[in-house]
Design an enzyme around this catalytic site. Structure first.
Site, PDB file in Angstrom:
ATOM      1  N   LYS A   8       0.591  -1.286   0.243  1.00  0.00           N
ATOM      2  CA  LYS A   8      -0.029  -0.128   0.047  1.00  0.00           C
ATOM      3  C   LYS A   8       0.883   1.404   0.466  1.00  0.00           C
ATOM      4  CE  LYS A   8       0.453   1.322   4.750  1.00  0.00           C
ATOM      5  NZ  LYS A   8       1.448   2.255   5.195  1.00  0.00           N
ATOM      6  N   MET A  91      10.870  -4.659   3.096  1.00  0.00           N
ATOM      7  CA  MET A  91      10.398  -4.420   4.958  1.00  0.00           C
ATOM      8  C   MET A  91      10.946  -3.195   5.766  1.00  0.00           C
ATOM      9  SD  MET A  91      10.588  -8.319   5.670  1.00  0.00           S
ATOM     10  CE  MET A  91      12.309  -8.753   6.316  1.00  0.00           C
ATOM     11  N   GLY A  94       7.136   0.910   5.370  1.00  0.00           N
ATOM     12  CA  GLY A  94       5.830   2.248   5.273  1.00  0.00           C
ATOM     13  C   GLY A  94       4.924   1.132   4.051  1.00  0.00           C
ATOM     14  N   GLY A  96       3.334  -1.937   3.883  1.00  0.00           N
ATOM     15  CA  GLY A  96       2.581  -2.477   4.472  1.00  0.00           C
ATOM     16  C   GLY A  96       2.693  -3.719   4.431  1.00  0.00           C
ATOM     17  N   GLY A  97       3.526  -4.072   3.901  1.00  0.00           N
ATOM     18  CA  GLY A  97       4.161  -6.037   3.196  1.00  0.00           C
ATOM     19  C   GLY A  97       3.879  -6.715   4.305  1.00  0.00           C
ATOM     20  N   GLY A  98       4.416  -6.735   5.813  1.00  0.00           N
ATOM     21  CA  GLY A  98       3.666  -7.742   6.284  1.00  0.00           C
ATOM     22  C   GLY A  98       2.594  -7.196   7.200  1.00  0.00           C
ATOM     23  N   SER A 100       0.180  -7.008   5.123  1.00  0.00           N
ATOM     24  CA  SER A 100      -0.534  -7.926   4.012  1.00  0.00           C
ATOM     25  C   SER A 100      -0.686  -8.413   4.133  1.00  0.00           C
ATOM     26  CB  SER A 100      -0.043  -6.132   2.550  1.00  0.00           C
ATOM     27  OG  SER A 100      -0.667  -7.337   1.339  1.00  0.00           O
ATOM     28  N   ASP A 132      -2.419  -1.215  10.523  1.00  0.00           N
ATOM     29  CA  ASP A 132      -2.385  -0.996   8.991  1.00  0.00           C
ATOM     30  C   ASP A 132      -3.554  -2.689   8.486  1.00  0.00           C
ATOM     31  OD1 ASP A 132      -1.737   0.681   9.116  1.00  0.00           O
ATOM     32  OD2 ASP A 132       0.374   0.426   8.184  1.00  0.00           O
TER      33      ASP A 132
HETATM   34  O1  C5P Z   1      -0.516  -0.710  14.936  1.00  0.00           O
HETATM   35  P1  C5P Z   1       0.980  -1.056  14.388  1.00  0.00           P
HETATM   36  O2  C5P Z   1       1.982  -2.615  15.854  1.00  0.00           O
HETATM   37  O3  C5P Z   1       1.463  -1.510  13.562  1.00  0.00           O
HETATM   38  O4  C5P Z   1       1.947  -0.225  15.658  1.00  0.00           O
HETATM   39  C1  C5P Z   1       3.394  -0.276  15.902  1.00  0.00           C
HETATM   40  C2  C5P Z   1       3.810   1.681  16.779  1.00  0.00           C
HETATM   41  O5  C5P Z   1       3.170   2.216  16.108  1.00  0.00           O
HETATM   42  C3  C5P Z   1       2.607   1.029  17.671  1.00  0.00           C
HETATM   43  O6  C5P Z   1       3.550   0.374  18.737  1.00  0.00           O
HETATM   44  C4  C5P Z   1       2.750   2.607  18.472  1.00  0.00           C
HETATM   45  O7  C5P Z   1       3.928   2.854  18.544  1.00  0.00           O
HETATM   46  C5  C5P Z   1       2.987   3.733  16.837  1.00  0.00           C
HETATM   47  N1  C5P Z   1       1.504   3.529  16.682  1.00  0.00           N
HETATM   48  C6  C5P Z   1       0.839   4.837  16.770  1.00  0.00           C
HETATM   49  N2  C5P Z   1       0.187   5.084  16.720  1.00  0.00           N
HETATM   50  C7  C5P Z   1      -0.740   4.177  15.350  1.00  0.00           C
HETATM   51  C8  C5P Z   1      -0.251   3.737  14.442  1.00  0.00           C
HETATM   52  C9  C5P Z   1       0.826   2.664  15.310  1.00  0.00           C
HETATM   53  O8  C5P Z   1       1.362   5.092  18.201  1.00  0.00           O
HETATM   54  N3  C5P Z   1      -2.248   4.917  14.765  1.00  0.00           N
END
Ligand code: C5P
Length: 315
Positions: A8, A91, A94, A96-98, A100, A132
């Site tokens: 993405k 990877m 940004g 979104g590979g993982g 996805s 994501d």
């Molecule tokens: O949700 P995900 O595991 O991808 O997020 C990784 C890290 O990015 C979270 O632990 C958090 O620190 C930060 N994050 C955030 N606000 C979001 C999405 C992610 O602070 N909306």
């Protein structure tokens, strides 16, 4: 079963404030693109669960395996599952590979087990795997709100040509958020209420302009922006240099996706995109196209097979 797992772009990404739950409140426009990994899956019900993953590159915290465990637990089944992941999406970039890959597993295993999962449950499991992941259950163009998991469809965009530039710089998402130093809302202020946005926010007004503009397809005049660029570009000056290069070759807009470090530019024609790709070192830039929700759905449903018709896709 072999499932494509698309990347993405965040065509726009605004971070508003830190929320009481530690995540950041954001507004984004997601768009799936043709760059994709390929995930092959062998599946058999078994007495105990065993999940094997072989991947074209080593992955530390693997979302494919976590996603498989999550959905098998939910389905209350035990199975032998073998994944072969052909990685093409860079990877930590940004793209979104993982996330996805995780969504592909969430959709595929219920289809293989012939056990459809209600969409709200599938979305809840996706949220538990990452911010994501839910988007990849839908694909196409979508508005992402909240922590990025509250999604609304945007009209399908034409199959625009784009170039993704991967510099190999790995950005930690959590660190990128921390570097923004977004304040937590003041106690008792109305932004602690999940249903209330800041009353007077230039960020929101500008984001709204982009979202409405996308619906009207006035694409190249929109004030696209990614709030992570400031901090990430400061640390890695080669990134703004690559953005300038994309612009020089006609990209409009050119910016970073997610918390980086991949960059992208949108081009008028596929030939312009190919020309721009040729100006970057071999393997650093990829020509891609937007993948609409219609195409995304078609490709996934085809991969998941007719037996999965009811469960193959979040609706
Ligand atoms: O949700 P995900 O595991 O991808 O997020 C990784 C890290 O990015 C979270 O632990 C958090 O620190 C930060 N994050 C955030 N606000 C979001 C999405 C992610 O602070 N909306």
């Amino acid at each position: 079963m072999t499932v494509p797992s698309f990347a993405k772009l965040n065509l726009d990404l605004r971070i508003l404030h830190k929320r009481p739950d530690g995540y950041h409140e954001l507004r984004t426009v997601f768009q799936t693109i043709s760059l994709h990994d390929t995930l092959s899956i062998e599946f058999e019900l078994a007495k105990r669960t065993q999940i094997d993953l072989s991947s074209s590159i080593q992955i530390a915290d693997n979302l494919v395996v976590r996603s498989a465990k999550t959905i098998l637990d939910y389905l209350k089944i035990k199975a032998w599952v073998r994944f072969v992941l052909k990685k093409r999406i860079p990877m930590g970039a940004g793209l979104g590979g993982g996330s996805s890959n995780a969504a592909a597993v969430l959709a595929a295993l219920p289809a293989l087990a012939r056990k459809p999962v209600p969409t709200p449950d599938l979305v809840r499991l996706a949220e538990s795997l990452g911010s994501d992941v839910p988007f990849f259950l839908y694909g196409g163009a979508a508005l992402g709100l909240g922590r990025g998991t509250e999604l609304y469809p945007l009209p399908d965009q034409p199959a625009r040509s784009a170039v993704v530039v991967s510099t190999g710089i790995h950005v930690s998402t959590a660190e990128a958020y921390r570097a923004l130093h977004r304040p937590a809302p003041a106690p008792n202020s109305n932004v602690t209420n999940a249903l209330t946005s800041p009353a007077d926010s230039p960020i929101l007004r500008e984001f709204q302009t982009v979202a409405w503009g996308l619906a009207d397809l006035h694409f190249d005049q929109l004030p696209f922006r990614n709030d992570f660029e400031g901090a990430v570009f400061n640390t890695h000056p080669e990134l703004p240099a690559a953005v300038r290069k994309l612009r020089r070759y006609g990209a409009k807009p050119a910016l970073m996706t997610g918390s980086g470090s991949a960059l992208f530019g949108i081009f008028e024609t596929a030939a312009d995109a190919r020309l721009a790709v040729s100006r970057f070192p071999a393997g650093a830039a990829f020509p891609v196209r937007f993948v609409s929700r219609r195409q995304y759905r078609k490709l996934w449903c085809r991969a998941l097979g007719p037996a999965a018709a009811a469960s193959c896709f979040a609706r």
